[in-house]
Design a protein around this motif. Structure first.
Motif, PDB file in Angstrom:
ATOM      1  N   TYR A   6     -29.491  -7.345 -98.913  1.00  0.00           N
ATOM      2  CA  TYR A   6     -28.394  -6.598 -98.296  1.00  0.00           C
ATOM      3  C   TYR A   6     -28.121  -5.312 -99.075  1.00  0.00           C
ATOM      4  CZ  TYR A   6     -23.708  -5.360 -96.666  1.00  0.00           C
ATOM      5  OH  TYR A   6     -22.627  -4.671 -96.165  1.00  0.00           O
ATOM      6  N   ASP A  13     -30.823  -2.704 -98.528  1.00  0.00           N
ATOM      7  CA  ASP A  13     -30.699  -2.059 -97.212  1.00  0.00           C
ATOM      8  C   ASP A  13     -29.575  -1.033 -97.211  1.00  0.00           C
ATOM      9  OD1 ASP A  13     -32.791  -3.530 -96.181  1.00  0.00           O
ATOM     10  OD2 ASP A  13     -31.515  -5.000 -95.174  1.00  0.00           O
ATOM     11  N   GLU A  36     -29.534   3.027 -96.556  1.00  0.00           N
ATOM     12  CA  GLU A  36     -28.642   3.618 -95.545  1.00  0.00           C
ATOM     13  C   GLU A  36     -27.822   4.750 -96.150  1.00  0.00           C
ATOM     14  OE1 GLU A  36     -26.143   0.593 -93.944  1.00  0.00           O
ATOM     15  OE2 GLU A  36     -27.788  -0.503 -92.972  1.00  0.00           O
TER      16      GLU A  36
END
Length: 204
Positions: free
Chosen positions: A94, A97, A101
């Motif tokens: 998580y 990612d 982003e």
């Protein structure tokens, strides 16, 4: 020197070395900060991740509101490296990612000159793969011990125990493209950061 659009500068260093101080200096010069620790807090607020954490560590790591109590969780994972690796396996995907982003988002912002990634376990997690340059923030053990005792209330034993769970500092330093000495004064650190950015063509 040629970089990809808005390069990512990753910060390495020991606990209490002062990565946050360097991050603050870089932000003053147009850097956009991504703090992996805050993304870790965010990860533990995600329902699916919470469920996995509770399934592995038990409901006793929750507070009275039903949220993950980071102190209780920390007491478990920093006492057993296997448990730490189990937690990392749950939250690192998580965080990785979200780092990517945030990098994409920062690169779309016109005012951003470069991106700063502050992550305590940069090399351990492999997040250095998102970075164009790595900066090691150096300070002697005695200085770092005094800082964590004052700022976090840690004993020397706790500092040593936490550091044993990370890559050796010499290995981190060898992987860095530059080393900053954060053992003296804030002004000295400011001057070092400015010189480094100029040498990398990130300041006029």
């Amino acid at each position: 020197m040629t970089y990809p659009t808005k390069p990512v500068l990753g910060l390495l260093g020991g606990i209490g070395g002062g990565k946050s101080a360097v991050a603050a200096e870089l932000v003053k010069h147009g850097g956009w900060l991504i703090n992996a620790d805050l993304l870790g807090h965010e990860a533990l607020r995600q329902t699916d991740i919470q469920n996995k954490v509770v399934a592995h560590f038990g409901g006793e790591i929750l507070d009275e509101r039903g949220d993950v109590d980071r102190k209780k969780l920390g007491a478990k994972v920093f006492a057993d490296v296997k448990e730490l690796r189990a937690l990392e396996a749950i939250v690192f995907p998580y965080i990785g990612d979200r780092i990517r982003e945030e990098i994409d988002k920062a690169r779309r912002r016109r005012e951003v000159g470069f991106i700063v990634l502050d992550a305590a376990v940069m090399l351990e997690s492999g997040w250095n793969g998102t970075c164009d340059k790595l900066i090691f923030v150096d300070a002697p053990f005695a200085v770092r011990r005094a800082r964590v005792q004052q700022q976090r209330g840690w004993s020397e034993a706790e500092l040593r125990a936490r550091e044993k769970l990370q890559w050796p500092l010499d290995d981190k330093k060898r992987r860095a493209d530059a080393v900053l000495d954060n053992s003296t004064t804030p002004l000295a650190l400011t001057e070092q950061v400015s010189r480094l950015l100029r040498s990398w063509d990130l300041l006029p």
